[in-house]
Design a protein around this motif. Structure first.
Motif, PDB file in Angstrom:
ATOM      1  N   ALA A  81       0.814  -1.213   0.000  1.00 39.40           N
ATOM      2  CA  ALA A  81       0.000   0.000   0.000  1.00 39.40           C
ATOM      3  C   ALA A  81       0.846   1.261   0.000  1.00 39.40           C
ATOM      4  O   ALA A  81       0.299   2.369  -0.106  1.00 39.40           O
ATOM      5  CB  ALA A  81      -0.938   0.001   1.203  1.00 39.40           C
ATOM      6  N   LYS A  87       0.858  -0.086  -5.346  1.00 36.95           N
ATOM      7  CA  LYS A  87      -0.370   0.472  -4.763  1.00 36.95           C
ATOM      8  C   LYS A  87      -1.526   0.458  -5.754  1.00 36.95           C
ATOM      9  O   LYS A  87      -2.642   0.051  -5.423  1.00 36.95           O
ATOM     10  CB  LYS A  87      -0.099   1.894  -4.276  1.00 36.95           C
ATOM     11  CG  LYS A  87      -1.257   2.504  -3.513  1.00 36.95           C
ATOM     12  CD  LYS A  87      -0.872   3.867  -2.955  1.00 36.95           C
ATOM     13  CE  LYS A  87      -2.016   4.474  -2.152  1.00 36.95           C
ATOM     14  NZ  LYS A  87      -1.639   5.790  -1.586  1.00 36.95           N
ATOM     15  N   LEU A  90      -2.666  -3.172  -6.331  1.00 32.89           N
ATOM     16  CA  LEU A  90      -3.438  -3.684  -5.201  1.00 32.89           C
ATOM     17  C   LEU A  90      -4.892  -3.248  -5.324  1.00 32.89           C
ATOM     18  O   LEU A  90      -5.810  -3.997  -4.976  1.00 32.89           O
ATOM     19  CB  LEU A  90      -2.831  -3.180  -3.887  1.00 32.89           C
ATOM     20  CG  LEU A  90      -3.576  -3.547  -2.605  1.00 32.89           C
ATOM     21  CD1 LEU A  90      -3.564  -5.052  -2.371  1.00 32.89           C
ATOM     22  CD2 LEU A  90      -2.981  -2.813  -1.403  1.00 32.89           C
ATOM     23  N   ASN A  91      -5.102  -2.063  -5.829  1.00 34.69           N
ATOM     24  CA  ASN A  91      -6.447  -1.536  -5.958  1.00 34.69           C
ATOM     25  C   ASN A  91      -7.266  -2.242  -7.036  1.00 34.69           C
ATOM     26  O   ASN A  91      -8.458  -2.501  -6.849  1.00 34.69           O
ATOM     27  CB  ASN A  91      -6.375  -0.038  -6.276  1.00 34.69           C
ATOM     28  CG  ASN A  91      -7.751   0.593  -6.396  1.00 34.69           C
ATOM     29  OD1 ASN A  91      -8.496   0.661  -5.434  1.00 34.69           O
ATOM     30  ND2 ASN A  91      -8.097   1.049  -7.591  1.00 34.69           N
ATOM     31  N   ARG A  94      -5.378  -7.524  -9.227  1.00 30.39           N
ATOM     32  CA  ARG A  94      -4.996  -8.649  -8.383  1.00 30.39           C
ATOM     33  C   ARG A  94      -5.268  -9.955  -9.129  1.00 30.39           C
ATOM     34  O   ARG A  94      -6.185 -10.034  -9.940  1.00 30.39           O
ATOM     35  CB  ARG A  94      -5.777  -8.611  -7.065  1.00 30.39           C
ATOM     36  CG  ARG A  94      -5.604  -7.295  -6.311  1.00 30.39           C
ATOM     37  CD  ARG A  94      -6.338  -7.310  -4.969  1.00 30.39           C
ATOM     38  NE  ARG A  94      -7.774  -7.502  -5.111  1.00 30.39           N
ATOM     39  CZ  ARG A  94      -8.662  -6.518  -5.275  1.00 30.39           C
ATOM     40  NH1 ARG A  94      -8.250  -5.251  -5.345  1.00 30.39           N
ATOM     41  NH2 ARG A  94      -9.955  -6.764  -5.375  1.00 30.39           N
ATOM     42  N   HIS A 181     -11.875  -2.610  -3.302  1.00 25.08           N
ATOM     43  CA  HIS A 181     -10.708  -1.746  -3.454  1.00 25.08           C
ATOM     44  C   HIS A 181     -10.126  -1.284  -2.114  1.00 25.08           C
ATOM     45  O   HIS A 181      -9.147  -0.542  -2.114  1.00 25.08           O
ATOM     46  CB  HIS A 181     -11.084  -0.505  -4.270  1.00 25.08           C
ATOM     47  CG  HIS A 181     -11.733  -0.815  -5.583  1.00 25.08           C
ATOM     48  ND1 HIS A 181     -11.051  -1.368  -6.647  1.00 25.08           N
ATOM     49  CD2 HIS A 181     -13.018  -0.661  -5.993  1.00 25.08           C
ATOM     50  CE1 HIS A 181     -11.878  -1.535  -7.667  1.00 25.08           C
ATOM     51  NE2 HIS A 181     -13.076  -1.130  -7.299  1.00 25.08           N
ATOM     52  N   ALA A 183      -7.940  -1.295   0.893  1.00 25.15           N
ATOM     53  CA  ALA A 183      -6.705  -1.925   1.361  1.00 25.15           C
ATOM     54  C   ALA A 183      -6.832  -2.431   2.782  1.00 25.15           C
ATOM     55  O   ALA A 183      -6.160  -3.403   3.163  1.00 25.15           O
ATOM     56  CB  ALA A 183      -5.545  -0.931   1.259  1.00 25.15           C
ATOM     57  N   LEU A 187      -5.378  -6.177   2.732  1.00 25.27           N
ATOM     58  CA  LEU A 187      -4.067  -6.464   3.324  1.00 25.27           C
ATOM     59  C   LEU A 187      -4.116  -7.527   4.417  1.00 25.27           C
ATOM     60  O   LEU A 187      -3.198  -8.348   4.520  1.00 25.27           O
ATOM     61  CB  LEU A 187      -3.437  -5.171   3.848  1.00 25.27           C
ATOM     62  CG  LEU A 187      -3.031  -4.165   2.762  1.00 25.27           C
ATOM     63  CD1 LEU A 187      -2.493  -2.886   3.393  1.00 25.27           C
ATOM     64  CD2 LEU A 187      -1.985  -4.771   1.827  1.00 25.27           C
TER      65      LEU A 187
END
Length: 219
Positions: A81, A87, A90-91, A94, A181, A183, A187
């Motif tokens: 993140a 970053k 990750l949003n 994936r 979306h 995190a 995470l």
């Protein structure tokens, strides 16, 4: 880190295990020594989960050349993140990377020995991954991926300080959800696998060479 892994079932068996369709054009053989810069089977979700082939070694869309990919085979869960390279992915980018085992090298007197780490039932599982698209100077679109790692559990720690994130089935659905979306939700999924579910054993040093890909590596 994670630098080699296995997927000893073909693409049809992978599709059944992950309950996704397999394109007729994507027919793969069992692999016993998957290495960086090679194509790997992945599960993507761009509206519907499906199998695809991506090159292992992330080349971010902003990269000037492809050489960065060989250095970005892994991404640390703790900094996803924070780092610009990851970053954005990750949003919204994936993926799952199916496998049924991975290798780590344990230091011993006289060098290192390869250890093969699997689930106790040797069933296929999914690494958490990220992917991106990169355009070559010729205009070709190259899609690549990276495997997310975390700190090692009690089984892997004597072998290596880090391990790939293995997502349980319920976390796989969340990780692939294109509408998710946050995190703060994503995470916490990136944690070490239960060591009680895993096993490790020494295997042939022939795995050191990525040119060697045969079932006797794990015999």
């Amino acid at each position: 880190m994670c630098g080699r892994f296995t997927l000893t079932i073909d693409s049809n068996a992978v599709a059944r295990a992950f309950r996704v369709p397999v394109p007729k054009s994507l027919q793969t053989e069992p692999r016993y020594n998957v290495a960086p810069t090679q194509d790997v089977v992945t599960v993507l979700n761009d509206g519907e989960p499906h199998l695809d082939l991506l090159r292992w070694g992330l080349i971010p869309s902003w990269a000037k050349d492809a050489s960065i990919g060989s250095r970005m085979i892994n991404a640390r869960a703790e900094t996803l993140a924070e780092k610009p390279s990851f970053k954005r992915l990750l949003n919204s980018r994936r993926c799952l990377i199916p496998a049924d085992g991975f290798y780590e090298w344990q230091k011993v007197d006289g060098g290192k020995v390869p250890m093969y780490i699997t689930l106790k039932g040797h069933e296929p599982f999914a690494f958490a991954g990220l992917w991106d698209s990169w355009k070559t100077v010729d205009g070709e679109i190259l899609r690549t991926c990276t495997i997310i790692t975390t700190h090692a559990n009690d089984l892997v720690a004597p072998i290596h300080e880090r391990m790939p994130v293995i997502l349980p089935p319920d976390a796989r659905e969340m990780w692939l959800d294109p509408g998710l979306h946050d995190a703060n939700i994503l995470l916490p999924l990136l944690k070490p696998c239960d060591p009680e579910a895993m096993q490790a054993r020494e295997v042939s040093r022939r795995v050191n060479s990525p040119q060697y890909d045969s079932s006797d590596l794990i015999a």
